[in-house]
Design an enzyme around this catalytic site. Structure first.
Site, mmCIF file in Angstrom:
data_model
loop_
_atom_site.group_PDB
_atom_site.id
_atom_site.type_symbol
_atom_site.label_atom_id
_atom_site.label_comp_id
_atom_site.label_asym_id
_atom_site.label_seq_id
_atom_site.Cartn_x
_atom_site.Cartn_y
_atom_site.Cartn_z
ATOM 1 N N ASN A 178 11.642 8.844 -10.220
ATOM 2 C CA ASN A 178 12.240 8.181 -8.884
ATOM 3 C C ASN A 178 13.068 9.052 -8.348
ATOM 4 O O ASN A 178 14.304 9.479 -8.893
ATOM 5 C CB ASN A 178 12.807 6.721 -9.337
ATOM 6 C CG ASN A 178 13.625 6.093 -8.074
ATOM 7 O OD1 ASN A 178 13.255 6.829 -6.851
ATOM 8 N ND2 ASN A 178 14.324 4.985 -8.470
ATOM 9 N N SER A 217 10.610 15.101 9.891
ATOM 10 C CA SER A 217 9.800 14.282 10.850
ATOM 11 C C SER A 217 10.146 14.452 12.154
ATOM 12 O O SER A 217 11.130 14.811 12.773
ATOM 13 C CB SER A 217 9.796 12.869 10.384
ATOM 14 O OG SER A 217 9.416 11.933 11.447
ATOM 15 N N TYR A 238 15.682 6.145 8.884
ATOM 16 C CA TYR A 238 14.601 7.176 8.823
ATOM 17 C C TYR A 238 14.978 8.285 9.441
ATOM 18 O O TYR A 238 15.160 9.448 9.035
ATOM 19 C CB TYR A 238 13.383 6.630 9.093
ATOM 20 C CG TYR A 238 12.033 7.377 8.798
ATOM 21 C CD1 TYR A 238 11.652 7.447 7.514
ATOM 22 C CD2 TYR A 238 11.643 8.424 9.719
ATOM 23 C CE1 TYR A 238 10.498 8.248 7.180
ATOM 24 C CE2 TYR A 238 10.636 9.153 9.433
ATOM 25 C CZ TYR A 238 9.853 8.994 8.391
ATOM 26 O OH TYR A 238 8.803 9.841 8.025
ATOM 27 N N ALA A 252 17.942 9.095 10.668
ATOM 28 C CA ALA A 252 19.285 9.443 10.214
ATOM 29 C C ALA A 252 18.827 10.692 9.009
ATOM 30 O O ALA A 252 19.333 11.703 8.686
ATOM 31 C CB ALA A 252 20.263 8.504 9.602
#
Ligand code: CAA
Ligand code: NAI
Length: 246
Positions: A62, A141, A154, A156
């Site tokens: 994780n 992205s 997302y 940020a």
């Protein structure tokens, strides 16, 4: 063989872009650690790739949990003795309009997509410094540079990754470590499967290439930045988005 004898960790490689990258990297001679939260898919993909003759192992991680990341890196060092490449590819979305986004939705995305990358990069540093060579690739992205309706959290995180990439490129260049980012456009994976069709159509309409990205488009960019061919490329954000950002 562009990655012969290299040891690569690819986070989020049980699915989508990361899975394609695992296949591509192993095909170019790397030993690939498929590090993902999704144990079921990860083990299944590990079996499939190993059956095809690829040198891959799955390790559950994780990325948002520092102790989980530290155990991953310890295990890789133990098994392989070195870490040449880290692809920070794991990511999640929790989309909502600003007016409706909960603090939990905001924080979850920051924890995985931004803090997770910090954890993984910091944890591979001792190995890469010792080798005086390494490649760190962060996955930003189009949303991080262009913004996107419903993606405050997302955007940020993905914009933050660009700042971290450039900072680490400046800090680590003299240690022989290259740090770059890939900024994919909308790409055909599970992540976009839930996006309303009208949003996808609108997005494709703005892409000069007039199509979505494919996982292999992004994996090819990772491969270039992971290989010795990019040894003098540092602090770069490679947009792989059919030309939407220019
Ligand atoms: N552009 C402009 N306006 C938009 C819009 C867009 N892309 N999307 C929605 N809106 C408008 C709607 O038309 C609507 O307007 P009105 O209030 O005037 O009717 C308003 O915003 C609210 O929209 P919804 O009714 O859809 O609101 P919702 O609360 O039900 O859902 C949402 C909001 C969850 C954000 C939903 O619109 C959605 O899922 N959008 C897609 C988000 C997206 O693109 N995610 C990308 C995921 S893939 C990824 O993240 C990979 C990557 O890196 C790109
Ligand atoms: P995906 O959803 O197919 O794969 C993401 C993987 O990350 C999954 O296997 C998931 O289990 C894993 N993951 C999630 N949380 C994790 C955690 N805490 N620890 C470890 N692993 C975790 O998504 P996709 O599309 O392959 O995305 C890969 C990367 O590319 C992400 O960082 C994403 O933000 C980015 N990206 C994707 C785009 C797209 O349109 N698909 C566009 C731009 C960027």
């Amino acid at each position: 063989m562009r990655l012969k004898d290299k040891v690569a960790i690819i986070t989020g490689s049980a699915n989508g872009i990361g899975l394609e990258a695992a296949r591509r990297f192993a095909g170019e001679g790397a030993s690939v650690v498929m590090a993902d939260f999704d144990k079921e898919k990860g083990k299944e993909r590990e079996r499939e790739l190993q059956k095809d003759g690829y040198d891959v192992i799955f390790i559950q991680v994780n990325v948002a949990d520092r102790s989980s990341v530290d155990s991953l890196m310890d295990r890789v060092k133990e098994e392989f003795g070195r870490i040449d490449i880290l692809v920070n590819n794991a990511g999640i979305t929790r989309d909502a309009m600003l007016s409706k986004m909960t603090v939990e939705q905001f924080q979850q995305v920051i924890d995985v997509n931004l803090t997770g990358v910090f954890h993984c990069a910091q944890a591979v540093l001792p190995a890469m410094k010792e080798q005086a060579k390494g490649k760190i690739i962060n996955t930003s992205s189009v949303t991080g540079t262009y913004g996107n309706v419903g993606q405050t959290n997302y955007a940020a995180a993905k914009a933050g990754l660009i700042g971290m990439t450039k900072t680490w490129a400046k800090e680590l260049g003299r240690k022989g470590i290259n740090v770059n980012a890939v900024a994919p456009g909308f790409t055909e994976t599970g992540m976009v499967a839930e996006v309303p069709e009208k949003v996808i159509d609108q997005m494709v309409g703005q892409v000069p290439m007039q199509r979505l990205g494919r996982p292999e488009d992004i994996a090819n960019a990772y491969l270039y930045l992971a290989s010795d061919e990019s040894d003098y490329v540092n602090g770069h954000v490679l947009h792989v988005d059919g030309g939407i950002m220019m």
